[in-house]
Design a protein around this motif. Structure first.
Motif, short mmCIF file in Angstrom:
data_model
loop_
_atom_site.label_atom_id
_atom_site.label_comp_id
_atom_site.label_asym_id
_atom_site.label_seq_id
_atom_site.Cartn_x
_atom_site.Cartn_y
_atom_site.Cartn_z
N GLU A 160 -5.79 12.07 41.08
CA GLU A 160 -6.54 13.31 40.91
C GLU A 160 -7.77 13.13 40.04
O GLU A 160 -8.46 14.11 39.72
CB GLU A 160 -5.63 14.38 40.29
N SER A 161 -8.04 11.89 39.61
CA SER A 161 -9.20 11.66 38.74
C SER A 161 -10.45 11.26 39.51
O SER A 161 -11.49 11.03 38.90
CB SER A 161 -8.86 10.55 37.72
N LEU A 162 -10.37 11.20 40.85
CA LEU A 162 -11.54 10.76 41.62
C LEU A 162 -12.73 11.68 41.41
O LEU A 162 -13.82 11.23 41.01
CB LEU A 162 -11.20 10.72 43.12
N LEU A 163 -12.55 12.98 41.64
CA LEU A 163 -13.68 13.91 41.53
C LEU A 163 -14.05 14.19 40.07
O LEU A 163 -15.24 14.15 39.73
CB LEU A 163 -13.36 15.20 42.28
N PRO A 164 -13.09 14.46 39.17
CA PRO A 164 -13.48 14.63 37.76
C PRO A 164 -14.18 13.40 37.20
O PRO A 164 -15.11 13.51 36.41
CB PRO A 164 -12.15 14.88 37.05
N GLY A 165 -13.74 12.20 37.64
CA GLY A 165 -14.35 10.98 37.15
C GLY A 165 -15.80 10.86 37.57
O GLY A 165 -16.67 10.49 36.78
N ILE A 166 -16.08 11.15 38.84
CA ILE A 166 -17.46 11.00 39.30
C ILE A 166 -18.36 12.09 38.72
O ILE A 166 -19.55 11.87 38.46
CB ILE A 166 -17.51 10.98 40.85
N GLU A 167 -17.79 13.27 38.48
CA GLU A 167 -18.58 14.34 37.86
C GLU A 167 -18.93 13.99 36.41
O GLU A 167 -20.07 14.15 35.97
CB GLU A 167 -17.82 15.67 37.91
N ALA A 168 -17.95 13.49 35.65
CA ALA A 168 -18.20 13.12 34.26
C ALA A 168 -19.18 11.97 34.16
O ALA A 168 -20.07 11.96 33.30
CB ALA A 168 -16.88 12.76 33.57
N ALA A 169 -19.04 10.99 35.06
CA ALA A 169 -19.98 9.86 35.06
C ALA A 169 -21.38 10.32 35.41
O ALA A 169 -22.38 9.87 34.82
CB ALA A 169 -19.51 8.80 36.04
N THR A 170 -21.48 11.25 36.38
CA THR A 170 -22.80 11.77 36.75
C THR A 170 -23.46 12.45 35.56
O THR A 170 -24.66 12.25 35.29
CB THR A 170 -22.67 12.77 37.91
N ALA A 171 -22.69 13.28 34.84
CA ALA A 171 -23.25 13.99 33.69
C ALA A 171 -23.79 13.01 32.65
O ALA A 171 -24.87 13.23 32.08
CB ALA A 171 -22.18 14.90 33.08
N GLY A 202 -0.52 15.65 16.22
CA GLY A 202 -1.79 16.32 16.35
C GLY A 202 -1.84 17.12 17.64
O GLY A 202 -0.83 17.30 18.33
N ALA A 203 -3.04 17.60 17.94
CA ALA A 203 -3.24 18.40 19.16
C ALA A 203 -4.25 17.70 20.06
O ALA A 203 -5.24 17.13 19.59
CB ALA A 203 -3.73 19.79 18.79
N LEU A 204 -3.99 17.75 21.35
CA LEU A 204 -4.88 17.13 22.32
C LEU A 204 -6.13 17.99 22.48
O LEU A 204 -6.04 19.19 22.74
CB LEU A 204 -4.16 16.98 23.66
N LYS A 205 -7.29 17.37 22.30
CA LYS A 205 -8.55 18.10 22.40
C LYS A 205 -9.00 18.23 23.86
O LYS A 205 -8.64 17.41 24.71
CB LYS A 205 -9.65 17.37 21.63
N ARG A 206 -9.80 19.25 24.09
CA ARG A 206 -10.48 19.36 25.38
C ARG A 206 -11.74 18.52 25.28
O ARG A 206 -12.53 18.66 24.36
CB ARG A 206 -10.83 20.82 25.67
N VAL A 207 -11.93 17.61 26.24
CA VAL A 207 -13.08 16.71 26.20
C VAL A 207 -14.23 17.34 26.97
O VAL A 207 -14.11 17.59 28.18
CB VAL A 207 -12.73 15.33 26.80
N PRO A 208 -15.35 17.61 26.32
CA PRO A 208 -16.50 18.21 27.03
C PRO A 208 -17.00 17.28 28.14
O PRO A 208 -17.10 16.08 27.97
CB PRO A 208 -17.57 18.35 25.92
N GLY A 209 -17.29 17.86 29.27
CA GLY A 209 -17.86 17.09 30.36
C GLY A 209 -16.86 16.63 31.40
O GLY A 209 -17.21 16.43 32.56
N TRP A 210 -15.59 16.46 31.00
CA TRP A 210 -14.61 15.91 31.95
C TRP A 210 -14.27 16.91 33.05
O TRP A 210 -13.99 16.53 34.18
CB TRP A 210 -13.36 15.47 31.21
N ASP A 211 -14.29 18.22 32.71
CA ASP A 211 -13.91 19.21 33.72
C ASP A 211 -15.13 20.01 34.22
O ASP A 211 -14.98 21.05 34.84
CB ASP A 211 -12.86 20.18 33.15
N GLN A 212 -16.33 19.51 33.93
CA GLN A 212 -17.51 20.21 34.43
C GLN A 212 -17.89 19.70 35.81
O GLN A 212 -17.48 18.61 36.22
CB GLN A 212 -18.68 20.04 33.47
N LYS A 213 -18.68 20.49 36.52
CA LYS A 213 -19.12 20.09 37.87
C LYS A 213 -20.65 20.07 37.87
O LYS A 213 -21.29 21.05 37.51
CB LYS A 213 -18.59 21.07 38.91
#
Length: 802
Positions: A372-383, A185-196
């Motif tokens: 490298e997941s520190l900032l993306p993780g806190i942004e996704a959790a915040t959202a 299959g193909a890896l999907k882009r997960v909404p919210g994980w790369d947002q700020k």
């Protein structure tokens, strides 16, 4: 690692079946341990509404219910106390197999009233042990719908066993990435994980990292965010169902969000109730004497090697392991501080082992969380917090420095064939590495890569070969006979390893059963066998009665014999080949073949007389083991007893001052200690004790058996000697009187009594003379006999009996 199929498909765009996904997971090194699919077993169960519930005319505890199944109305007799008009439950029509009680429903008449189905409890559907009442569903549940779909039970749960190096696959995202690389299959882009998420104010709570220079890696980086105005409460149904499916208990929206990202992206997070903090947050090493009341309702004593997250007064969390109860979030929480940090894997694992804490956070941090997941993780959790709980976020604050992870590793394309036996096209190798996140590029006939931040286990070219070949498929390795290859290495065992194998075979061949026991035992028992020194006591035993390294294997075998005896196994024979520990030094470990026998050596039978085990049974065992490992079996036997052996019924086999083995009866007080109410005998053979064969004999091929063509001559001799002289001395002296012509010697009688002086005994031995080139003459026999007499008299101080 557990996840559901629908959860996986949120990250992976695939049409593959459940079976295809499971097969591929195993082939790429993510072995599937189990698949739980409750959908087929619950397909007949459907939602239904109780239209009426009246008292049974002939039973006080039964009610007659009429249920609406969406297509018809059916009468059911129900005994549940919560059955009432208007409730929505789970209905099973007649003919349905009930898994929880293992029977198939039939139309029945209960106390004179017909019943044509069942309203079910959770136990009857094998969902839990609850059977106090029938399942109650929300009032707005669709009627007549399949219950498995309504409850989310039609979603298969997959569990995989992760190797310690695959921390990236402790999240659903990492598993999906591997499957996409494998072509499923193909890896999907997960909404919210790369947002700020834009912060609207500066955080009033700051973060400080207070570590000595040699411990800065304990918490190398820490990202945090203050969110005010949140409204905590139950998380939405989809989130609760997802967590329950993998065995996690929903707690509240804030806590469930952190658990979601732990399982979804292998990014553990934590939320502190700001109202319960005093000042800024500091990551530091614990101070001696500090304690933490943790979220598991236990209080832990901390030491100076443990990382804690605290405020100005107290520690409130164990870094990377578990949060504190005092700052936990409740329904009254309105302000939170979200933590996304990076903790040292080794220190996390060490702390978890010391305190015996097993948590999802520890499981991931000790394997290595993506730095490298520190900032993306806190942004996704915040959202997600803003979406589910509302609130207003501050700006993100960051302390420390992200651990350096970038390194360049090159791969020669032909190495997949050389190391793994698979020829893979360079283009395909680049494709696989690219999907796995290795940023491959071609340079000078090599593939240059930068392993991704989530793969700290990739160190060299061989690791890249493994990545490419496992995704390409180990099943593509061609079967090639080894005969096509030259210079194949031969199997090799060193002398000690070979002796262990031979001892096992010899003892098993004598009808004994091999046991495998722990290398440690209770200190109290170790003392009985000459051990129990404080230097051999474990600092962190796996059990209170396994706190000391064993000085002997025999106590462990006696404990096993005791358990067998208590279960009516009145006779038996156990042996073990393993290490013993005499002191903590480098040379304090020895290898021993030990065994115990108890009960009858010959069981009761009409054709023969029964006999209990005795010292000669274990003497024979010890000699058989010595013969198997190449030790000289004609070594003298001396009467000797350890404190745990029966005095007078025990012995040792020695070669000079070198102790080869000991055997004998177990002392009655030891037998009583182990609650064995029968005779017990035991032996120990020290595998390292026999001298090594001469170097020129090590590779020598065993010669053919040579049979003598001339008949042997047997002669008997009787000697008078002191009563305390072992008969073995006479036997050994006779055997060595002429090494070439005398092939056997054995004692067959020992007598004390009439005709023999007090303090003396008569020992009779049989000696075999084997001629080599010509039949023995009377003179030859007389000469050999004279040698035997002289040798025995010299060795024992006795004389030939007249």
């Amino acid at each position: 690692m557990k996840f559901t199929l629908s959860w996986l498909k949120e990250h992976l765009d695939t049409e593959a079946s459940l079976q295809e996904i499971c097969d591929k997971l195993t082939m790429i090194g993510l072995e599937v341990d189990s698949v739980v699919d409750k959908g087929p077993a619950l397909s007949a169960f459907q939602t239904a509404r109780v239209i009426s519930a009246t008292q049974h005319p002939n039973a006080d505890r039964l009610r007659v219910c009429v249920v609406d199944t969406g297509s018809s109305e059916i009468q059911v007799v129900c005994g549940a106390p919560n059955a009432r008009e208007g409730m929505v439950g789970v209905f099973a029509p007649s003919g349905t197999y009930i898994p929880g009680t293992d029977f198939t429903l039939k139309d029945a008449e209960i106390r004179g009233v017909g019943s044509h189905g069942m309203l079910c409890s959770e136990r009857e559907l094998q969902l839990s042990d609850d059977h106090d009442g029938i399942i109650e569903l929300p009032a707005d549940t669709p009627i007549g719908a399949p219950y498995a779909k309504v409850a989310g039970l039609d979603d298969p749960i997959i569990e995989i066993g992760l190797t310690p190096n695959r921390g990236d696959c402790a999240g659903v995202r990492g598993i999906a990435r591997d499957l996409a690389a494998a072509g499923l299959g193909a890896l999907k882009r997960v909404p919210g994980w790369d947002q700020k998420v834009t912060g609207t104010f500066k955080s009033p709570i700051k973060v400080h990292l207070d570590f000595p220079e040699n411990a800065r890696a304990a918490c190398a980086a820490f990202a945090g965010r203050h969110i005010r105005g949140v409204k905590n409460g139950p998380s939405p149904r989809w989130l609760q169902d997802r967590l329950r499916a993998i065995g996690l208990r929903p707690i509240s929206a804030l806590v469930d969000i952190t658990n979601f990202f732990t399982m979804d992206a292998a990014r553990p997070l934590h939320v502190f109730d700001v109202s319960k903090l005093s000042g800024d947050i500091t990551a530091r090493l614990a101070r001696p004497g500090e304690t933490l009341a943790a979220l598991d309702n236990k209080t832990y004593e901390l030491d100076s090697e443990m990382t804690v997250i605290g405020d100005q007064t107290l520690p409130h969390a164990l870094g990377g392991i578990i949060g504190g109860e005092e700052t936990g979030c409740t329904d009254e929480t309105t302000e939170v501080f979200v933590e996304s940090a990076w903790f040292d894997p080794l220190r996390t694992a060490s702390t978890g082992r010391k305190l015996n804490i097993h948590s999802d956070a520890r499981y991931r941090f000790e394997r290595g969380v993506d730095p490298e997941s520190l900032l993306p993780g806190i942004e996704a959790a915040t959202a997600m917090i803003l979406d589910l709980c509302g609130g207003e976020p501050s700006e993100v604050i960051f302390a420390g420095e992200t651990p350096k992870w970038k390194r360049n590793i090159s791969l020669r394309p032909n190495r997949t064939l050389e190391l793994a036996g698979i020829e893979i096209d360079k283009t395909e190798q680049i494709r696989i590495l690219n999907v796995l996140g290795f940023e491959p590029s071609e340079a000078n006939d090599k593939i240059q890569t930068v392993p991704p931040s989530w793969r700290p286990d990739i160190d060299g070219e061989a690791d890249l070969v493994e990545e490419v070949t496992r995704i390409h498929g180990f099943d593509t390795i061609k079967a090639v006979p080894l005969s096509q290859f030259e210079n194949q290495p031969t199997a090799a065992l060193n002398l000690l390893q070979a002796r262990r194998v031979r001892a096992r075979r010899a003892l098993a061949g004598r009808g004994m059963t091999e046991a495998l026991t722990f290398s440690f035992m209770k200190q109290e028992d170790a003392v009985l066998f000459g051990g129990g020194n404080e230097s051999l006591v474990l600092d962190n035993p796996i059990s209170a009665d396994l706190d000391c390294m064993r000085p002997s294997i025999i106590p462990n075998l006696l404990a096993a014999a005791s358990r067998n005896f208590a279960r009516s196994k009145r006779s038996g024979a156990l042996f073990e080949v393993g290490p013993i520990y005499l002191d903590p030094s480098e040379n304090g470990q020895d290898w021993v073949a030990a065994g115990v026998r108890w009960g009858d050596a010959i069981p009761r039978h009409w054709s023969d007389q029964s006999r209990s085990v005795d010292v000669f049974d274990v003497k024979a065992d010890a000699l058989a083991a010595l013969a198997a490992i190449g030790a000289p079996t004609e070594a003298p036997v001396n009467q000797a007893a350890q404190s745990w052996q029966h005095p007078g019924r025990s012995g040792e086999i020695c070669l000079g001052k070198n102790l080869l083995a000991r055997f004998g009866e177990i002392h009655p007080k030891i037998i009583n200690h182990y609650d064995i109410e029968t005779a017990v005998v035991a032996f120990e053979v020290f595998i390292n004790a026999p001298p090594e064969p001469r170097r020129k004999q090590l590779g020598k091929t065993k010669t053919f058996l040579k049979l003598d063509s001339l008949l042997p001559v047997d002669r008997d001799f009787a000697f008078i000697m002191d009563a305390d002289v072992p008969a073995a001395k006479a036997v050994t002296a006779a055997r060595l009187a002429d090494r070439e012509m005398i092939t056997e010697a054995e004692a067959f009688d020992s007598y004390q009594g009439k005709g023999i002086d007090n303090g003396q005994k008569s020992v009779a031995i049989s000696v075999t003379f084997q001629p080599k080139n010509a039949t023995l003459t009377d003179a030859d026999i007389e000469s050999l006999s004279s040698k035997v007499v002289k040798a025995v008299e010299k060795a024992t101080g006795g004389h030939l009996r007249g």
